[in-house]
Design an enzyme around this catalytic site. Structure first.
Site, PDB file in Angstrom:
ATOM      1  N   THR A   1      -1.081   0.525  -3.929  1.00  0.00           N
ATOM      2  CA  THR A   1      -0.849   1.968  -3.879  1.00  0.00           C
ATOM      3  C   THR A   1      -2.023   2.623  -3.155  1.00  0.00           C
ATOM      4  OG1 THR A   1      -1.877   2.332  -6.055  1.00  0.00           O
ATOM      5  CG2 THR A   1       0.529   2.035  -5.984  1.00  0.00           C
ATOM      6  N   GLU A   2      -1.781   3.805  -2.616  1.00  0.00           N
ATOM      7  CA  GLU A   2      -2.743   4.461  -1.729  1.00  0.00           C
ATOM      8  C   GLU A   2      -4.120   4.711  -2.351  1.00  0.00           C
ATOM      9  OE1 GLU A   2      -0.271   7.748  -0.892  1.00  0.00           O
ATOM     10  OE2 GLU A   2       0.626   6.846   0.895  1.00  0.00           O
ATOM     11  N   PRO A   3      -4.218   5.030  -3.652  1.00  0.00           N
ATOM     12  CA  PRO A   3      -5.556   5.314  -4.178  1.00  0.00           C
ATOM     13  C   PRO A   3      -6.449   4.095  -4.339  1.00  0.00           C
ATOM     14  CG  PRO A   3      -3.935   5.496  -5.918  1.00  0.00           C
ATOM     15  CD  PRO A   3      -3.176   5.341  -4.633  1.00  0.00           C
TER      16      PRO A   3
END
Length: 390
Positions: free
Chosen positions: A356-358
Protein backbone atom coordinates in the site's frame (compact mmCIF):
# COMPACT_ATOMS: atom_id res chain seq x y z
CA UNK A 1 34.94 19.46 32.34
CA UNK A 2 32.15 19.63 34.94
CA UNK A 3 32.09 23.46 35.01
CA UNK A 4 31.70 23.45 31.21
CA UNK A 5 28.74 21.09 31.31
CA UNK A 6 27.15 23.09 34.12
CA UNK A 7 27.53 26.23 31.99
CA UNK A 8 25.95 24.45 29.02
CA UNK A 9 22.96 23.51 31.14
CA UNK A 10 22.61 27.07 32.44
CA UNK A 11 22.86 28.51 28.94
CA UNK A 12 20.41 25.93 27.56
CA UNK A 13 22.50 25.36 24.46
CA UNK A 14 20.45 22.36 23.46
CA UNK A 15 17.18 24.28 23.27
CA UNK A 16 16.40 25.11 19.62
CA UNK A 17 17.00 28.83 19.30
CA UNK A 18 14.66 29.12 16.35
CA UNK A 19 11.73 28.27 18.60
CA UNK A 20 12.88 30.82 21.14
CA UNK A 21 13.02 33.48 18.43
CA UNK A 22 9.52 32.59 17.26
CA UNK A 23 7.85 33.12 20.61
CA UNK A 24 9.06 34.23 24.04
CA UNK A 25 6.45 31.82 25.36
CA UNK A 26 8.69 28.91 24.36
CA UNK A 27 11.06 29.75 27.19
CA UNK A 28 8.15 30.15 29.59
CA UNK A 29 6.73 26.79 28.55
CA UNK A 30 10.12 25.15 29.02
CA UNK A 31 10.59 26.65 32.48
CA UNK A 32 7.12 25.48 33.45
CA UNK A 33 8.36 21.91 33.15
CA UNK A 34 11.44 22.41 35.29
CA UNK A 35 14.30 22.72 32.81
CA UNK A 36 15.03 24.73 29.69
CA UNK A 37 16.44 21.51 28.15
CA UNK A 38 13.02 19.95 28.57
CA UNK A 39 11.05 19.86 25.30
CA UNK A 40 7.76 18.67 26.78
CA UNK A 41 4.94 21.22 26.59
CA UNK A 42 1.17 21.31 26.46
CA UNK A 43 -0.70 21.35 23.18
CA UNK A 44 -1.87 24.87 24.01
CA UNK A 45 1.72 26.07 24.44
CA UNK A 46 2.75 24.29 21.24
CA UNK A 47 0.19 25.95 18.97
CA UNK A 48 1.25 29.39 20.24
CA UNK A 49 4.46 28.78 18.27
CA UNK A 50 2.48 28.89 15.02
CA UNK A 51 2.45 32.36 13.47
CA UNK A 52 0.11 34.08 11.04
CA UNK A 53 0.96 33.11 7.47
CA UNK A 54 2.94 29.98 8.36
CA UNK A 55 3.08 26.91 6.14
CA UNK A 56 2.19 23.93 8.33
CA UNK A 57 2.68 20.34 7.23
CA UNK A 58 0.62 17.77 9.13
CA UNK A 59 1.27 14.03 9.42
CA UNK A 60 -1.25 11.23 9.04
CA UNK A 61 -2.63 8.93 6.37
CA UNK A 62 -6.43 8.62 5.97
CA UNK A 63 -7.56 7.64 9.50
CA UNK A 64 -4.11 6.70 10.78
CA UNK A 65 -1.58 8.51 12.98
CA UNK A 66 -2.98 12.02 13.17
CA UNK A 67 -1.70 14.54 15.77
CA UNK A 68 -5.26 14.98 17.03
CA UNK A 69 -4.60 16.80 20.30
CA UNK A 70 -2.49 19.45 18.61
CA UNK A 71 -5.12 19.99 15.91
CA UNK A 72 -7.81 20.44 18.56
CA UNK A 73 -5.63 22.95 20.39
CA UNK A 74 -4.95 24.85 17.17
CA UNK A 75 -8.67 25.11 16.43
CA UNK A 76 -9.40 26.25 20.00
CA UNK A 77 -6.72 28.92 19.86
CA UNK A 78 -8.18 30.31 16.63
CA UNK A 79 -11.69 30.36 18.06
CA UNK A 80 -10.47 32.21 21.16
CA UNK A 81 -8.02 34.68 19.59
CA UNK A 82 -8.67 34.70 15.84
CA UNK A 83 -5.02 33.63 15.43
CA UNK A 84 -3.05 32.18 13.78
CA UNK A 85 -4.47 33.29 10.45
CA UNK A 86 -3.87 32.60 6.77
CA UNK A 87 -2.07 29.29 7.19
CA UNK A 88 -1.00 27.10 4.28
CA UNK A 89 -1.78 23.48 5.17
CA UNK A 90 0.41 20.88 3.43
CA UNK A 91 -0.71 17.26 3.75
CA UNK A 92 -0.76 13.97 1.89
CA UNK A 93 -3.92 11.93 2.40
CA UNK A 94 -5.10 12.83 5.86
CA UNK A 95 -5.58 12.75 8.74
CA UNK A 96 -9.34 12.54 9.07
CA UNK A 97 -12.25 10.31 10.01
CA UNK A 98 -14.47 11.31 7.06
CA UNK A 99 -16.44 13.48 9.48
CA UNK A 100 -15.35 15.87 12.22
CA UNK A 101 -11.83 14.85 13.31
CA UNK A 102 -8.33 15.37 11.98
CA UNK A 103 -8.02 18.34 9.65
CA UNK A 104 -11.76 18.93 10.04
CA UNK A 105 -10.97 20.61 13.37
CA UNK A 106 -9.16 23.46 11.62
CA UNK A 107 -11.69 24.00 8.82
CA UNK A 108 -12.28 27.67 9.65
CA UNK A 109 -12.33 30.53 7.20
CA UNK A 110 -9.53 32.89 8.20
CA UNK A 111 -7.45 30.19 9.85
CA UNK A 112 -6.61 28.58 6.51
CA UNK A 113 -5.57 30.50 3.43
CA UNK A 114 -4.45 27.58 1.24
CA UNK A 115 -4.41 23.79 1.21
CA UNK A 116 -2.01 21.60 -0.76
CA UNK A 117 -2.83 17.90 -0.62
CA UNK A 118 -3.67 14.70 -2.42
CA UNK A 119 -6.92 13.49 -0.84
CA UNK A 120 -9.71 15.63 0.58
CA UNK A 121 -12.30 12.94 1.28
CA UNK A 122 -11.24 12.39 4.91
CA UNK A 123 -12.25 15.87 6.07
CA UNK A 124 -15.50 17.10 4.47
CA UNK A 125 -15.43 20.56 6.17
CA UNK A 126 -12.12 21.35 4.42
CA UNK A 127 -13.56 20.15 1.12
CA UNK A 128 -16.60 22.38 1.68
CA UNK A 129 -14.38 25.47 2.11
CA UNK A 130 -12.61 24.55 -1.13
CA UNK A 131 -15.81 24.00 -3.07
CA UNK A 132 -17.24 27.30 -1.82
CA UNK A 133 -14.11 29.15 -2.98
CA UNK A 134 -13.30 30.30 0.55
CA UNK A 135 -9.69 29.07 0.46
CA UNK A 136 -7.09 28.35 -2.22
CA UNK A 137 -6.60 24.64 -2.90
CA UNK A 138 -4.46 22.24 -4.91
CA UNK A 139 -5.11 18.54 -5.50
CA UNK A 140 -1.84 16.87 -6.53
CA UNK A 141 -0.67 13.23 -6.78
CA UNK A 142 0.08 11.72 -3.37
CA UNK A 143 3.57 10.59 -4.35
CA UNK A 144 4.38 14.02 -5.71
CA UNK A 145 3.17 15.78 -2.54
CA UNK A 146 5.29 13.39 -0.49
CA UNK A 147 8.39 14.12 -2.57
CA UNK A 148 7.64 17.89 -2.61
CA UNK A 149 8.06 17.74 1.16
CA UNK A 150 11.26 15.73 0.76
CA UNK A 151 12.54 18.26 -1.76
CA UNK A 152 11.97 20.99 0.81
CA UNK A 153 13.87 18.88 3.36
CA UNK A 154 16.88 18.65 1.02
CA UNK A 155 16.59 22.29 -0.11
CA UNK A 156 15.95 21.13 -3.66
CA UNK A 157 13.77 23.16 -6.05
CA UNK A 158 11.14 20.46 -6.27
CA UNK A 159 10.19 16.96 -7.35
CA UNK A 160 10.83 16.06 -10.99
CA UNK A 161 8.67 13.35 -12.57
CA UNK A 162 6.66 12.41 -15.64
CA UNK A 163 3.63 11.60 -13.47
CA UNK A 164 0.68 13.87 -14.23
CA UNK A 165 1.03 14.62 -17.91
CA UNK A 166 -2.37 14.80 -19.58
CA UNK A 167 -4.25 15.01 -16.29
CA UNK A 168 -5.69 17.84 -14.20
CA UNK A 169 -2.26 18.45 -12.65
CA UNK A 170 -0.65 19.09 -16.03
CA UNK A 171 -0.01 22.88 -16.26
CA UNK A 172 -1.87 22.86 -19.58
CA UNK A 173 -4.99 21.64 -17.73
CA UNK A 174 -4.90 23.66 -14.55
CA UNK A 175 -1.83 22.46 -12.66
CA UNK A 176 -3.87 20.91 -9.86
CA UNK A 177 -5.78 24.08 -8.97
CA UNK A 178 -9.29 23.10 -7.90
CA UNK A 179 -11.12 26.38 -7.64
CA UNK A 180 -11.08 29.86 -9.18
CA UNK A 181 -9.53 31.43 -6.09
CA UNK A 182 -6.28 29.49 -6.66
CA UNK A 183 -3.86 31.35 -8.93
CA UNK A 184 -0.22 30.47 -8.22
CA UNK A 185 1.42 27.78 -10.37
CA UNK A 186 2.97 24.99 -8.31
CA UNK A 187 3.59 22.63 -11.26
CA UNK A 188 5.90 23.56 -14.12
CA UNK A 189 6.79 21.73 -17.33
CA UNK A 190 10.53 21.43 -18.02
CA UNK A 191 12.63 19.76 -20.69
CA UNK A 192 15.92 18.12 -19.66
CA UNK A 193 18.11 16.26 -22.15
CA UNK A 194 15.24 16.12 -24.60
CA UNK A 195 12.82 14.59 -22.07
CA UNK A 196 9.79 16.50 -20.77
CA UNK A 197 9.11 16.48 -17.03
CA UNK A 198 6.79 18.09 -14.53
CA UNK A 199 8.42 19.93 -11.65
CA UNK A 200 6.29 19.96 -8.50
CA UNK A 201 7.76 22.88 -6.60
CA UNK A 202 9.14 22.38 -3.09
CA UNK A 203 7.06 24.18 -0.45
CA UNK A 204 9.12 25.78 2.35
CA UNK A 205 7.77 24.54 5.70
CA UNK A 206 7.54 26.69 8.81
CA UNK A 207 5.91 24.17 11.17
CA UNK A 208 5.69 20.37 11.11
CA UNK A 209 3.03 18.72 13.27
CA UNK A 210 4.08 15.09 13.53
CA UNK A 211 3.40 12.06 15.67
CA UNK A 212 5.17 9.17 17.38
CA UNK A 213 4.68 6.83 20.30
CA UNK A 214 7.41 7.64 22.83
CA UNK A 215 9.70 10.64 23.24
CA UNK A 216 12.54 11.24 25.64
CA UNK A 217 13.08 14.67 27.18
CA UNK A 218 15.43 15.63 24.34
CA UNK A 219 12.76 14.92 21.75
CA UNK A 220 13.99 11.63 20.30
CA UNK A 221 10.89 9.91 18.92
CA UNK A 222 10.07 6.19 18.56
CA UNK A 223 7.06 4.78 16.71
CA UNK A 224 6.58 1.30 18.16
CA UNK A 225 2.79 1.56 18.45
CA UNK A 226 2.14 3.47 15.23
CA UNK A 227 0.62 1.64 12.28
CA UNK A 228 2.69 3.59 9.73
CA UNK A 229 5.86 5.68 9.57
CA UNK A 230 4.31 8.03 7.02
CA UNK A 231 6.40 11.09 6.22
CA UNK A 232 6.98 12.25 9.78
CA UNK A 233 10.78 12.29 9.42
CA UNK A 234 10.95 14.31 6.22
CA UNK A 235 8.27 16.68 7.48
CA UNK A 236 10.45 17.47 10.50
CA UNK A 237 13.50 17.77 8.23
CA UNK A 238 11.64 20.13 5.90
CA UNK A 239 10.81 22.42 8.81
CA UNK A 240 14.41 22.36 10.03
CA UNK A 241 15.75 23.10 6.53
CA UNK A 242 13.62 26.25 6.40
CA UNK A 243 14.48 27.45 9.91
CA UNK A 244 11.11 26.28 11.18
CA UNK A 245 10.01 24.04 14.03
CA UNK A 246 8.64 20.51 14.52
CA UNK A 247 6.14 19.61 17.24
CA UNK A 248 5.63 15.91 17.95
CA UNK A 249 2.56 14.42 19.60
CA UNK A 250 3.34 11.25 21.57
CA UNK A 251 1.75 8.85 24.02
CA UNK A 252 4.61 8.50 26.53
CA UNK A 253 7.68 10.35 27.76
CA UNK A 254 10.85 8.49 28.70
CA UNK A 255 14.01 9.54 30.49
CA UNK A 256 16.96 10.59 28.36
CA UNK A 257 19.27 7.75 27.28
CA UNK A 258 16.56 5.16 27.95
CA UNK A 259 15.35 4.63 24.37
CA UNK A 260 17.05 2.16 22.07
CA UNK A 261 18.85 4.28 19.51
CA UNK A 262 17.93 1.78 16.79
CA UNK A 263 14.24 2.38 17.54
CA UNK A 264 14.43 6.15 17.26
CA UNK A 265 12.73 7.16 14.00
CA UNK A 266 13.05 10.92 14.44
CA UNK A 267 16.12 12.32 16.21
CA UNK A 268 15.67 14.96 18.87
CA UNK A 269 17.81 17.36 16.84
CA UNK A 270 14.80 17.76 14.53
CA UNK A 271 12.17 18.12 17.27
CA UNK A 272 11.48 21.40 19.06
CA UNK A 273 8.50 20.44 21.19
CA UNK A 274 6.81 17.31 22.53
CA UNK A 275 3.13 17.12 23.39
CA UNK A 276 2.02 14.18 25.53
CA UNK A 277 -1.53 13.52 24.40
CA UNK A 278 -4.54 12.26 26.27
CA UNK A 279 -5.13 8.69 25.11
CA UNK A 280 -8.51 9.57 23.60
CA UNK A 281 -6.62 11.83 21.19
CA UNK A 282 -3.84 9.34 20.50
CA UNK A 283 -5.50 6.13 19.38
CA UNK A 284 -3.78 4.21 16.59
CA UNK A 285 -6.46 5.37 14.17
CA UNK A 286 -9.76 7.18 14.41
CA UNK A 287 -11.47 3.79 14.25
CA UNK A 288 -9.20 1.47 16.25
CA UNK A 289 -7.75 2.03 19.72
CA UNK A 290 -4.74 -0.21 19.09
CA UNK A 291 -4.11 -3.20 16.85
CA UNK A 292 -0.78 -4.92 17.60
CA UNK A 293 -0.87 -6.64 14.21
CA UNK A 294 -0.91 -3.28 12.45
CA UNK A 295 2.04 -2.20 14.59
CA UNK A 296 3.97 -5.31 13.55
CA UNK A 297 4.05 -6.53 17.15
CA UNK A 298 2.28 -9.83 16.42
CA UNK A 299 1.43 -12.01 13.46
CA UNK A 300 -2.17 -13.21 13.45
CA UNK A 301 -3.41 -16.53 12.07
CA UNK A 302 -7.02 -15.39 11.69
CA UNK A 303 -8.40 -13.92 8.50
CA UNK A 304 -9.71 -10.40 8.16
CA UNK A 305 -12.88 -12.01 6.86
CA UNK A 306 -14.10 -12.82 3.39
CA UNK A 307 -16.13 -10.63 1.09
CA UNK A 308 -19.73 -11.39 0.33
CA UNK A 309 -20.30 -12.71 -3.15
CA UNK A 310 -21.37 -9.50 -4.80
CA UNK A 311 -20.09 -7.25 -7.57
CA UNK A 312 -17.18 -6.03 -5.43
CA UNK A 313 -15.90 -9.55 -4.86
CA UNK A 314 -16.37 -10.46 -8.51
CA UNK A 315 -14.27 -7.44 -9.53
CA UNK A 316 -11.61 -8.27 -6.91
CA UNK A 317 -11.38 -11.91 -8.05
CA UNK A 318 -11.11 -10.81 -11.67
CA UNK A 319 -8.37 -8.33 -10.80
CA UNK A 320 -6.43 -11.00 -8.91
CA UNK A 321 -6.43 -13.17 -12.05
CA UNK A 322 -4.28 -10.51 -13.70
CA UNK A 323 -1.54 -10.98 -11.09
CA UNK A 324 1.22 -13.45 -11.86
CA UNK A 325 3.53 -15.20 -9.34
CA UNK A 326 6.29 -13.08 -7.79
CA UNK A 327 4.58 -9.87 -8.82
CA UNK A 328 4.37 -6.81 -6.57
CA UNK A 329 0.91 -5.23 -6.38
CA UNK A 330 -0.01 -1.69 -5.30
CA UNK A 331 -3.46 -1.77 -3.70
CA UNK A 332 -5.31 1.54 -3.68
CA UNK A 333 -8.24 2.52 -1.51
CA UNK A 334 -11.72 1.45 -2.58
CA UNK A 335 -12.64 -1.68 -4.52
CA UNK A 336 -8.97 -2.60 -4.95
CA UNK A 337 -8.80 -3.40 -1.22
CA UNK A 338 -10.84 -6.52 -1.90
CA UNK A 339 -7.94 -8.09 -3.78
CA UNK A 340 -6.13 -8.64 -0.46
CA UNK A 341 -9.07 -10.52 1.07
CA UNK A 342 -9.54 -12.66 -2.03
CA UNK A 343 -5.80 -13.43 -2.19
CA UNK A 344 -5.86 -14.56 1.44
CA UNK A 345 -9.02 -16.58 0.90
CA UNK A 346 -7.47 -18.30 -2.12
CA UNK A 347 -4.21 -18.88 -0.19
CA UNK A 348 -1.99 -17.24 -2.80
CA UNK A 349 -0.34 -14.61 -0.58
CA UNK A 350 2.90 -16.61 -0.52
CA UNK A 351 3.21 -16.16 -4.28
CA UNK A 352 2.71 -12.39 -4.55
CA UNK A 353 3.59 -9.27 -2.55
CA UNK A 354 0.81 -6.81 -1.77
CA UNK A 355 1.76 -3.23 -0.93
CA UNK A 356 0.00 0.00 0.00
CA UNK A 357 1.12 3.56 -0.70
CA UNK A 358 2.03 4.59 2.87
CA UNK A 359 4.83 2.01 2.96
CA UNK A 360 3.56 -1.51 3.67
CA UNK A 361 5.25 -4.45 1.95
CA UNK A 362 3.53 -7.84 2.19
CA UNK A 363 0.71 -9.10 4.37
CA UNK A 364 -2.98 -8.33 4.07
CA UNK A 365 -3.97 -4.69 3.98
CA UNK A 366 -6.74 -3.23 6.10
CA UNK A 367 -9.80 -2.01 4.24
CA UNK A 368 -12.46 0.67 4.43
CA UNK A 369 -11.81 3.59 6.75
CA UNK A 370 -8.83 1.67 8.17
CA UNK A 371 -7.06 1.57 4.80
CA UNK A 372 -3.28 1.99 4.90
CA UNK A 373 -1.71 -0.48 7.37
CA UNK A 374 -1.68 -4.27 7.12
CA UNK A 375 -1.36 -7.38 9.23
CA UNK A 376 1.49 -9.90 8.88
CA UNK A 377 3.52 -7.59 6.66
CA UNK A 378 7.18 -8.14 5.82
CA UNK A 379 8.50 -4.58 5.95
CA UNK A 380 7.43 -1.00 6.44
CA UNK A 381 8.94 1.97 4.60
CA UNK A 382 8.32 5.69 4.83
CA UNK A 383 5.71 6.86 2.36
CA UNK A 384 8.13 8.88 0.21
CA UNK A 385 10.38 5.80 -0.03
CA UNK A 386 7.43 3.66 -1.11
CA UNK A 387 6.67 6.02 -3.97
CA UNK A 388 10.33 5.87 -5.01
CA UNK A 389 9.89 2.11 -5.20
CA UNK A 390 6.74 2.42 -7.27
Amino acid sequence: FKPVFRAMRRCSLLVPLVAARRQPGFWQASKRYGSTRHKVMTADDAVHLIRDGDTVTISGFVGQNGPEEILIALANRFKATNHPRDLTILFGAGPGNFADKGLSHIAHEGLIKRTIGAHYGCFPPIAALVQAGKIEAYNLPLGSVSRMIRAAASKSPGHLTTVGFGTMVDPKFGGGKINDKTKEDLVQELEINGQKYLLYKAIPVDVALIRGTTADLNGNITMEKESLYGDNLIQAMAARANGGIAIAQVEHVAMNNSLSSRNVRIPGTLVDGVVVANHTNHTMSYFTDYNPAHAGAVRTPSTLGSLEMDERKIVARRALLEVVPNQVVNLGIGMAEGVALVAEEEKVLNFITLTTEPGVHGGVGASGYEFGPAKNYDALLEMNQQFDFY
